[in-house]
Design a protein around this motif. Structure first.
Motif, PDB file in Angstrom:
ATOM      1  N   ASP A  55      12.008  -6.529  18.604  1.00 10.62           N
ATOM      2  CA  ASP A  55      11.272  -7.528  19.338  1.00 10.62           C
ATOM      3  C   ASP A  55      10.419  -8.394  18.469  1.00 10.62           C
ATOM      4  O   ASP A  55       9.640  -9.200  19.003  1.00 10.62           O
ATOM      5  CB  ASP A  55      10.237  -6.486  20.141  1.00 10.62           C
ATOM      6  N   ALA A  56      10.667  -8.538  17.214  1.00  7.86           N
ATOM      7  CA  ALA A  56       9.964  -9.263  16.198  1.00  7.86           C
ATOM      8  C   ALA A  56       8.452  -9.297  16.334  1.00  7.86           C
ATOM      9  O   ALA A  56       7.820 -10.094  16.002  1.00  7.86           O
ATOM     10  CB  ALA A  56      10.452 -10.705  16.542  1.00  7.86           C
ATOM     11  N   GLY A  57       7.899  -7.921  16.837  1.00 12.54           N
ATOM     12  CA  GLY A  57       6.566  -7.957  16.993  1.00 12.54           C
ATOM     13  C   GLY A  57       6.065  -8.562  18.174  1.00 12.54           C
ATOM     14  O   GLY A  57       4.624  -8.662  18.271  1.00 12.54           O
ATOM     15  N   ILE A  94       7.533 -14.570  13.567  1.00 16.56           N
ATOM     16  CA  ILE A  94       8.871 -13.862  13.932  1.00 16.56           C
ATOM     17  C   ILE A  94       9.448 -13.685  12.356  1.00 16.56           C
ATOM     18  O   ILE A  94      10.323 -12.819  12.211  1.00 16.56           O
ATOM     19  CB  ILE A  94       9.478 -14.880  14.911  1.00 16.56           C
ATOM     20  N   VAL A  95       9.490 -14.859  11.749  1.00 21.06           N
ATOM     21  CA  VAL A  95      10.368 -14.669  10.557  1.00 21.06           C
ATOM     22  C   VAL A  95       9.907 -13.503   9.605  1.00 21.06           C
ATOM     23  O   VAL A  95      10.739 -13.017   8.924  1.00 21.06           O
ATOM     24  CB  VAL A  95      10.364 -16.063   9.698  1.00 21.06           C
ATOM     25  N   SER A  96       8.598 -13.417   9.741  1.00 22.08           N
ATOM     26  CA  SER A  96       8.178 -12.376   8.864  1.00 22.08           C
ATOM     27  C   SER A  96       8.753 -10.854   9.410  1.00 22.08           C
ATOM     28  O   SER A  96       9.052 -10.110   8.472  1.00 22.08           O
ATOM     29  CB  SER A  96       6.585 -12.142   9.041  1.00 22.08           C
ATOM     30  N   ALA A  97       8.856 -10.795  10.519  1.00 20.79           N
ATOM     31  CA  ALA A  97       9.527  -9.545  11.224  1.00 20.79           C
ATOM     32  C   ALA A  97      10.978  -9.502  10.622  1.00 20.79           C
ATOM     33  O   ALA A  97      11.453  -8.435  10.217  1.00 20.79           O
ATOM     34  CB  ALA A  97       9.444  -9.233  12.462  1.00 20.79           C
ATOM     35  N   MET A 115      12.230 -10.971   8.048  1.00 23.32           N
ATOM     36  CA  MET A 115      12.431 -10.809   6.522  1.00 23.32           C
ATOM     37  C   MET A 115      12.207  -9.217   6.117  1.00 23.32           C
ATOM     38  O   MET A 115      12.035  -9.128   4.989  1.00 23.32           O
ATOM     39  CB  MET A 115      11.793 -11.780   5.831  1.00 23.32           C
ATOM     40  N   GLN A 116      11.746  -8.425   7.125  1.00 18.39           N
ATOM     41  CA  GLN A 116      11.417  -7.133   6.541  1.00 18.39           C
ATOM     42  C   GLN A 116      12.498  -6.230   5.890  1.00 18.39           C
ATOM     43  O   GLN A 116      12.191  -5.546   4.866  1.00 18.39           O
ATOM     44  CB  GLN A 116      10.613  -6.386   7.764  1.00 18.39           C
ATOM     45  N   LYS A 117      13.519  -6.452   6.270  1.00 20.63           N
ATOM     46  CA  LYS A 117      14.691  -5.859   5.672  1.00 20.63           C
ATOM     47  C   LYS A 117      15.445  -6.642   4.525  1.00 20.63           C
ATOM     48  O   LYS A 117      16.315  -6.478   4.172  1.00 20.63           O
ATOM     49  CB  LYS A 117      15.870  -5.777   6.751  1.00 20.63           C
ATOM     50  N   GLY A 118      14.673  -7.599   4.125  1.00 24.06           N
ATOM     51  CA  GLY A 118      14.925  -8.521   2.809  1.00 24.06           C
ATOM     52  C   GLY A 118      15.634  -9.718   3.139  1.00 24.06           C
ATOM     53  O   GLY A 118      15.598 -10.204   4.254  1.00 24.06           O
ATOM     54  N   GLY A 119      16.067 -10.553   1.996  1.00 21.85           N
ATOM     55  CA  GLY A 119      16.551 -12.001   2.333  1.00 21.85           C
ATOM     56  C   GLY A 119      15.535 -12.920   2.086  1.00 21.85           C
ATOM     57  O   GLY A 119      14.129 -12.857   2.228  1.00 21.85           O
ATOM     58  N   VAL A 120      15.456 -14.161   2.045  1.00 22.73           N
ATOM     59  CA  VAL A 120      14.814 -15.122   1.863  1.00 22.73           C
ATOM     60  C   VAL A 120      15.139 -16.136   3.271  1.00 22.73           C
ATOM     61  O   VAL A 120      16.051 -16.083   3.878  1.00 22.73           O
ATOM     62  CB  VAL A 120      15.319 -15.978   0.682  1.00 22.73           C
ATOM     63  N   ALA A 121      14.143 -17.249   3.254  1.00 22.80           N
ATOM     64  CA  ALA A 121      14.290 -18.135   4.360  1.00 22.80           C
ATOM     65  C   ALA A 121      14.083 -19.625   3.594  1.00 22.80           C
ATOM     66  O   ALA A 121      13.851 -19.817   2.787  1.00 22.80           O
ATOM     67  CB  ALA A 121      12.897 -17.883   5.339  1.00 22.80           C
ATOM     68  N   PRO A 176       1.192 -20.974   0.182  1.00 19.59           N
ATOM     69  CA  PRO A 176       0.058 -19.780   0.320  1.00 19.59           C
ATOM     70  C   PRO A 176      -0.301 -19.204   1.571  1.00 19.59           C
ATOM     71  O   PRO A 176      -0.588 -17.942   1.727  1.00 19.59           O
ATOM     72  CB  PRO A 176      -0.874 -20.223  -0.703  1.00 19.59           C
ATOM     73  N   ALA A 177      -0.543 -20.092   2.534  1.00 19.25           N
ATOM     74  CA  ALA A 177      -0.849 -19.851   3.980  1.00 19.25           C
ATOM     75  C   ALA A 177       0.086 -19.022   4.496  1.00 19.25           C
ATOM     76  O   ALA A 177      -0.232 -18.010   5.423  1.00 19.25           O
ATOM     77  CB  ALA A 177      -1.009 -21.050   4.522  1.00 19.25           C
ATOM     78  N   LEU A 178       1.349 -18.822   3.819  1.00 20.17           N
ATOM     79  CA  LEU A 178       2.365 -18.037   4.480  1.00 20.17           C
ATOM     80  C   LEU A 178       1.975 -16.493   4.603  1.00 20.17           C
ATOM     81  O   LEU A 178       2.514 -15.542   5.253  1.00 20.17           O
ATOM     82  CB  LEU A 178       3.683 -18.043   4.197  1.00 20.17           C
ATOM     83  N   LYS A 179       1.157 -16.225   3.287  1.00 22.73           N
ATOM     84  CA  LYS A 179       0.604 -14.694   3.121  1.00 22.73           C
ATOM     85  C   LYS A 179       0.173 -14.132   4.191  1.00 22.73           C
ATOM     86  O   LYS A 179       0.110 -12.910   4.501  1.00 22.73           O
ATOM     87  CB  LYS A 179       0.036 -14.737   1.799  1.00 22.73           C
ATOM     88  N   MET A 180      -0.514 -15.080   5.141  1.00 21.03           N
ATOM     89  CA  MET A 180      -1.369 -14.659   6.350  1.00 21.03           C
ATOM     90  C   MET A 180      -0.506 -14.059   7.206  1.00 21.03           C
ATOM     91  O   MET A 180      -0.805 -13.275   7.992  1.00 21.03           O
ATOM     92  CB  MET A 180      -2.012 -15.857   7.098  1.00 21.03           C
ATOM     93  N   PHE A 181       1.086 -14.334   7.189  1.00 25.39           N
ATOM     94  CA  PHE A 181       1.892 -14.036   8.110  1.00 25.39           C
ATOM     95  C   PHE A 181       2.874 -13.014   7.770  1.00 25.39           C
ATOM     96  O   PHE A 181       3.861 -12.610   8.111  1.00 25.39           O
ATOM     97  CB  PHE A 181       2.509 -15.109   8.934  1.00 25.39           C
ATOM     98  N   GLY A 182       2.500 -12.440   6.395  1.00 26.00           N
ATOM     99  CA  GLY A 182       3.223 -11.510   5.972  1.00 26.00           C
ATOM    100  C   GLY A 182       4.361 -11.885   5.006  1.00 26.00           C
ATOM    101  O   GLY A 182       5.269 -11.188   4.840  1.00 26.00           O
ATOM    102  N   ILE A 183       4.373 -13.095   4.778  1.00 25.06           N
ATOM    103  CA  ILE A 183       5.578 -13.831   3.977  1.00 25.06           C
ATOM    104  C   ILE A 183       5.145 -14.238   2.622  1.00 25.06           C
ATOM    105  O   ILE A 183       4.195 -15.017   2.407  1.00 25.06           O
ATOM    106  CB  ILE A 183       6.088 -14.918   4.837  1.00 25.06           C
TER     107      ILE A 183
END
Length: 241
Positions: free
Chosen positions: A32-34, A73-76, A78-84, A96-103
């Motif tokens: 469900d991508a969270g 959505i992309v953060s969820a 990428m939980q199983k690996g890979g890059v975007a 650096p702001a992507l860290k807020m979304f777990g990336i």
């Protein structure tokens, strides 16, 4: 036992899904991508991976909100690996702001191109790369033919694609979903100073074989459904009487 009419219709819908680009992805059962309750809008209550999703924007504020929503959505994914891969004419994302979304910003490759034809070509080639988790592209116009090529590419690679379209003219595409994300006022946390957690009005305008809808969500390390904001709360209304 003879199958009921409802069971027969449900089975036909399951049989049709693969023909519409909803081919099963390993580990995608119930994904469900969270997004919480929004997942009920999708076929089998599962966010479509290995598909192309488009987002309409009408201004800089919508584009910023859309980028944040997609990052969640992309953060969820990428939980199983890979890059975007993030493709655009100019880099408007602060890595650096992507860290807020777990990336981790080192997990995203940014490609900046000036010509629309080059952007679309790079996106199509990227969508064929099975090692990528997601491809995000910021471009206003996508023809039906191009979107169809994108969808055919992801049906083989199982990469998930996102297209941010600013004031698009062409509305006919083969994308599986169409969204409109708008920013909502943030609420400060326990009265502390700051801008608070980002909130969005999420409109799912089109979803193939699903149910469109509108929700209000915020990001607190994951998506969280919130009630529709009122311009004046009841207490203020009583005081005004």
């Amino acid at each position: 036992m003879k199958a009921s009419k409802a069971d027969t219709i449900a089975q036909l819908q399951r049989d049709i899904l693969p023909l519409q680009g909803y081919k099963p992805v390993t580990g995608n059962i119930g994904f469900d991508a969270g997004l919480g309750i929004i997942k009920e809008a999708f076929p089998n209550a599962s966010f479509p991976l290995g598909a192309i999703h488009e987002f309409f924007c009408t201004g800089a504020e919508d584009a910023s909100a859309t980028s944040g929503f997609i990052a969640g959505i992309v953060s969820a994914i990428m939980q199983k690996g890979g890059v975007a891969l993030w493709i655009s004419a100019s880099q408007t994302i602060f890595p650096p702001a992507l860290k807020m979304f777990g990336i981790g910003p080192e997990k995203v490759i940014f490609i900046n191109l000036t010509k629309e034809k080059e952007i679309l070509w790079v996106m199509e080639e990227a969508l064929k790369c099975e090692g990528l988790a997601a491809v995000i592209t910021d471009t206003p116009e996508v023809s039906f033919t191009a979107s169809r090529r994108f969808q055919l590419a992801v049906e083989l690679s199982r990469v998930t694609g996102f297209i941010i379209r600013r004031n698009p003219r062409n509305l006919a595409t083969a994308c599986v979903t169409r969204w409109k994300i708008s920013p909502l006022p943030c609420i400060s946390n326990d009265g502390l100073p700051g801008v608070g957690f980002p909130r969005w009005n999420v409109a799912l305008l089109k979803v193939r074989n699903g149910t469109p809808g509108i929700w209000q969500v915020e990001w607190r390390g994951r998506f969280r459904h919130v009630l529709r904001l009122a311009s004046i709360n009841k207490a203020q209304q009583r005081k005004a009487v």
